[in-house]
Write an enzyme that holds these catalytic residues in place. Structure first.
Site, mmCIF file in Angstrom:
data_model
loop_
_atom_site.group_PDB
_atom_site.id
_atom_site.type_symbol
_atom_site.label_atom_id
_atom_site.label_comp_id
_atom_site.label_asym_id
_atom_site.label_seq_id
_atom_site.Cartn_x
_atom_site.Cartn_y
_atom_site.Cartn_z
ATOM 1 N N THR A 119 -45.482 7.702 -8.690
ATOM 2 C CA THR A 119 -44.705 8.942 -8.663
ATOM 3 C C THR A 119 -43.608 8.836 -9.723
ATOM 4 O O THR A 119 -42.726 7.973 -9.616
ATOM 5 C CB THR A 119 -44.107 9.144 -7.260
ATOM 6 O OG1 THR A 119 -45.195 9.226 -6.350
ATOM 7 C CG2 THR A 119 -43.267 10.404 -7.186
ATOM 8 N N GLU A 147 -50.680 10.887 -6.419
ATOM 9 C CA GLU A 147 -51.347 10.476 -5.184
ATOM 10 C C GLU A 147 -50.662 11.144 -3.996
ATOM 11 O O GLU A 147 -49.445 11.206 -3.946
ATOM 12 C CB GLU A 147 -51.211 8.944 -5.069
ATOM 13 C CG GLU A 147 -51.903 8.349 -3.891
ATOM 14 C CD GLU A 147 -53.361 8.768 -3.826
ATOM 15 O OE1 GLU A 147 -54.135 8.361 -4.691
ATOM 16 O OE2 GLU A 147 -53.720 9.514 -2.891
ATOM 17 N N GLU A 151 -49.326 6.794 4.561
ATOM 18 C CA GLU A 151 -49.566 5.508 5.211
ATOM 19 C C GLU A 151 -50.133 5.740 6.601
ATOM 20 O O GLU A 151 -49.735 6.670 7.298
ATOM 21 C CB GLU A 151 -48.273 4.699 5.273
ATOM 22 C CG GLU A 151 -47.786 4.333 3.887
ATOM 23 C CD GLU A 151 -46.548 3.446 3.906
ATOM 24 O OE1 GLU A 151 -46.275 2.817 4.935
ATOM 25 O OE2 GLU A 151 -45.874 3.401 2.863
ATOM 26 N N ALA A 248 -39.562 18.025 15.137
ATOM 27 C CA ALA A 248 -38.199 17.487 15.100
ATOM 28 C C ALA A 248 -38.225 16.105 15.750
ATOM 29 O O ALA A 248 -39.098 15.809 16.558
ATOM 30 C CB ALA A 248 -37.269 18.407 15.882
ATOM 31 N N GLY A 249 -37.284 15.249 15.381
ATOM 32 C CA GLY A 249 -37.275 13.913 15.969
ATOM 33 C C GLY A 249 -36.109 13.093 15.486
ATOM 34 O O GLY A 249 -34.988 13.607 15.331
ATOM 35 N N GLY A 253 -38.475 8.772 7.358
ATOM 36 C CA GLY A 253 -38.182 7.558 6.591
ATOM 37 C C GLY A 253 -39.352 7.255 5.686
ATOM 38 O O GLY A 253 -40.091 8.149 5.297
ATOM 39 N N CYS A 256 -41.341 6.952 0.591
ATOM 40 C CA CYS A 256 -41.571 8.103 -0.298
ATOM 41 C C CYS A 256 -40.539 9.218 -0.168
ATOM 42 O O CYS A 256 -39.863 9.551 -1.139
ATOM 43 C CB CYS A 256 -42.963 8.664 -0.053
ATOM 44 S SG CYS A 256 -44.213 7.397 -0.223
ATOM 45 N N LYS A 259 -36.811 8.437 -1.256
ATOM 46 C CA LYS A 259 -36.761 8.088 -2.685
ATOM 47 C C LYS A 259 -37.110 9.298 -3.555
ATOM 48 O O LYS A 259 -36.454 9.568 -4.563
ATOM 49 C CB LYS A 259 -37.744 6.940 -2.920
ATOM 50 C CG LYS A 259 -38.342 6.832 -4.287
ATOM 51 C CD LYS A 259 -39.277 5.643 -4.402
ATOM 52 C CE LYS A 259 -40.738 5.974 -4.223
ATOM 53 N NZ LYS A 259 -41.379 6.741 -5.261
ATOM 54 N N LYS A 317 -42.987 5.123 10.920
ATOM 55 C CA LYS A 317 -43.865 6.041 11.665
ATOM 56 C C LYS A 317 -44.969 5.191 12.273
ATOM 57 O O LYS A 317 -45.157 4.034 11.867
ATOM 58 C CB LYS A 317 -44.429 7.135 10.757
ATOM 59 C CG LYS A 317 -45.391 6.619 9.697
ATOM 60 C CD LYS A 317 -46.044 7.773 8.966
ATOM 61 C CE LYS A 317 -47.120 7.255 8.030
ATOM 62 N NZ LYS A 317 -47.831 8.314 7.325
HETATM 63 C C1 UGA Z 1 -45.704 10.940 2.488
HETATM 64 C C2 UGA Z 1 -46.592 12.196 2.267
HETATM 65 O O1 UGA Z 1 -46.989 12.735 3.522
HETATM 66 C C3 UGA Z 1 -47.837 11.839 1.447
HETATM 67 O O2 UGA Z 1 -48.581 13.017 1.154
HETATM 68 C C4 UGA Z 1 -47.382 11.183 0.132
HETATM 69 O O3 UGA Z 1 -48.512 10.813 -0.662
HETATM 70 C C5 UGA Z 1 -46.560 9.953 0.456
HETATM 71 O O4 UGA Z 1 -45.403 10.341 1.224
HETATM 72 C C6 UGA Z 1 -46.138 9.325 -0.854
HETATM 73 O O5 UGA Z 1 -45.397 9.957 -1.605
HETATM 74 O O6 UGA Z 1 -46.669 8.243 -1.200
HETATM 75 P P1 UGA Z 1 -45.753 8.884 4.202
HETATM 76 O O7 UGA Z 1 -44.405 8.557 3.660
HETATM 77 O O8 UGA Z 1 -46.771 7.783 4.293
HETATM 78 O O9 UGA Z 1 -46.456 10.041 3.298
HETATM 79 O O10 UGA Z 1 -45.575 9.457 5.674
HETATM 80 P P2 UGA Z 1 -45.576 10.878 6.392
HETATM 81 O O11 UGA Z 1 -46.707 10.938 7.317
HETATM 82 O O12 UGA Z 1 -45.445 11.973 5.426
HETATM 83 O O13 UGA Z 1 -44.244 10.761 7.271
HETATM 84 C C7 UGA Z 1 -42.965 10.633 6.648
HETATM 85 C C8 UGA Z 1 -41.866 10.651 7.688
HETATM 86 O O14 UGA Z 1 -41.715 11.957 8.230
HETATM 87 C C9 UGA Z 1 -42.082 9.734 8.877
HETATM 88 O O15 UGA Z 1 -40.888 9.037 9.151
HETATM 89 C C10 UGA Z 1 -42.415 10.661 10.024
HETATM 90 O O16 UGA Z 1 -42.027 10.163 11.280
HETATM 91 C C11 UGA Z 1 -41.623 11.892 9.645
HETATM 92 N N1 UGA Z 1 -42.140 13.161 10.202
HETATM 93 C C12 UGA Z 1 -43.361 13.634 9.826
HETATM 94 C C13 UGA Z 1 -41.353 13.890 11.077
HETATM 95 O O17 UGA Z 1 -40.214 13.495 11.432
HETATM 96 N N2 UGA Z 1 -41.815 15.094 11.552
HETATM 97 C C14 UGA Z 1 -43.031 15.589 11.192
HETATM 98 O O18 UGA Z 1 -43.385 16.708 11.654
HETATM 99 C C15 UGA Z 1 -43.825 14.842 10.321
#
Ligand code: UGA
Length: 432
Positions: A119, A147, A151, A248-249, A253, A256, A259, A317
């Site tokens: 990125t 990408e 995760e 909500a939660g 973190g 990605c 940053k 997560k």
């Molecule tokens: C995120 C993006 O979803 C990917 O598409 C992207 O490729 C990736 O970053 C990256 O840039 O490499 P990721 O960081 O693995 O993926 O995780 P997510 O599933 O997006 O979750 C991120 C955070 O959001 C977690 O802490 C999760 O608990 C939180 N979250 C997610 C919420 O608090 N509420 C939600 O409704 C969804």
């Protein structure tokens, strides 16, 4: 096709193994020799469902090396997937990308294509192309191919992405890269490199903004007696909005979102464009974590000094062992600062000597974590916690406070066990 992937973190490793699975011959390179040693044994150095099995099945398509050497000359396509961590200004630190460009440019043959997976801010592709031209003495086209894998579902995201984005100006190079993904059934969007580079930041920022908006609404819900899960459901059923990323939660973190928000903000500042919405999403995330920690502290009252607080879940997560920017770390710091003693458990994440988690004691299991606890906080909604018997938790705890930081538990079962249940943005379900 002969392919090389430089950088075998989450993105690079999933890409290398995924491309091997599509029948390409892949050389994976990472400067971390211990990582290469693990991969050479056929193991995976991170927790990612299905990846080890996929590697085992396609082992003969993959070779691993700890340096960029002459074998790179065979590669028709080289992916750059090294890290771009935040620098002091919040901007992405591109030093690893440029180092790789120098090393790769010295070895590639005419006709090779370099693809940027990392990125990177808008304009990086052009800078990499200039380095390659200087080092190689001829032009090597650079294609941006951001990408979008997440995760915990990374391999599935590689195999069934929503879209494949290719940015560049050399049509032949773009087609070569598109051909690599011929076995993946996803729409391919071709565009200029700048739009492709920005698309990645825009996607992550949009998702983070949605979460932060719901988190802010959850605080309003707590004041006005509304239920944020009902509001989210109602909003998400509008087909123009959609239901994803409205939970909500305890805040977002990972490596990605935090940053990429800082990098996008910094990019805007450099170009004289203040991205206030992006800035607000970051601030709301910090506020959400503080708010949750403060609610625990307030509920413990005077007794917070010396109170024992159990954290369920440490990873940012479920489905990953990644602790980067995890909400658990922020909660831990606030609780320790208030004088609490904090014990945590996670099915796979292990903080080791990570300074963010210093002061945390680790328990043997979810029940051991609550032994003698005055409060329990669910931070990461692993399935492991959803099946724990609340009666057993109640017997083991000293106090009776349960904070469901992800609205994941069944409130009736917990209040039925005589525990005071607290959640995020659903005041009607909370018990005194
Ligand atoms: C995120 C993006 O979803 C990917 O598409 C992207 O490729 C990736 O970053 C990256 O840039 O490499 P990721 O960081 O693995 O993926 O995780 P997510 O599933 O997006 O979750 C991120 C955070 O959001 C977690 O802490 C999760 O608990 C939180 N979250 C997610 C919420 O608090 N509420 C939600 O409704 C969804």
């Amino acid at each position: 096709m002969q392919v090389a992937v430089i950088g075998l973190g989450y993105v690079g490793l999933v890409l290398a193994v995924g491309l091997g699975g599509l029948g390409h011959q892949v050389l994976g390179v990472d400067a971390d020799s211990s990582r290469i040693a693990v991969l050479a044994r056929g193991e995976i150095p991170l927790h990612e469902p299905g990846l080890a099995e996929h590697l085992a099945r396609h082992r003969d398509h993959l070779r691993f090396s700890e340096r960029v050497d002459d074998r790179l000359a065979e590669a028709q396509v080289v992916f750059v997937a090294v890290g771009t961590p935040p620098g002091v200004t919040g901007d992405a630190d591109l030093s690893a990308v440029f180092r790789v460009a120098e090393a790769v440019g010295a070895r590639l043959r005419r006709g090779a294509v370099v693809v940027i997976k990392s990125t990177v801010p808008v304009g990086t592709g052009a800078r990499v192309e200039a380095i390659l031209r200087r080092v190689a003495g001829f032009s090597i086209p650079v294609v941006s191919n951001p990408e979008f894998l997440a995760e915990g579902s990374a391999l599935a995201d590689f195999q069934r992405p929503d879209r494949i984005i290719l940015g560049g100006s050399d049509a032949g190079a773009m087609e070569r890269v598109a051909g690599l993904f011929a076995g993946v059934g996803a729409p391919v969007l071709r565009m200029d490199r700048e739009s492709a580079e920005l698309s990645k930041y825009a996607s992550n920022a949009m998702l983070a903004v949605r979460i932060s908006f719901m988190n802010e609404l959850s605080r309003l819900c707590e004041q006005v007696g509304a239920d944020v899960t009902k509001v989210g459901e109602s909003v998400g059923l509008d087909h123009r909005i959609g239901p994803a990323f409205l939970r909500a939660g305890a805040g977002f973190g990972g490596s990605c979102f935090p940053k990429d928000l800082s990098a996008l903000e910094a990019l805007g500042m450099r170009h004289g464009v203040r991205l206030g919405v992006v800035e607000a999403a970051s601030l709301a995330n910090v506020a959400q974590r503080r708010h949750l920690a403060q609610r625990v502290i307030d509920a413990l009252g005077e007794g917070v000094r010396g109170a024992r607080v159990a954290l369920w879940g440490l990873a940012f997560k479920p489905g990953t062992d990644d602790l980067r920017e995890a909400s658990a770390g922020a909660l831990l710091r606030d609780l320790i600062a208030a004088g609490a003693e904090v014990v945590g458990w996670d099915p796979v994440a292990r903080p080791g000597d990570d300074p963010v988690f210093s002061g945390l004691s680790l328990a043997e299991g979810p029940l051991e974590a609550v032994d003698g606890a005055d409060a329990l906080v669910l931070v990461t909604e692993w399935d492991h916690f959803l099946t724990v018997d609340p009666e057993e938790v109640s017997r083991r705890m000293r106090g009776d406070l349960v904070f469901d930081g992800r609205n994941a538990l069944k409130p009736d079962a917990w209040t039925g066990a005589g525990l005071r249940y607290r959640c995020v943005g659903r005041p009607a379900l909370e018990t005194e």
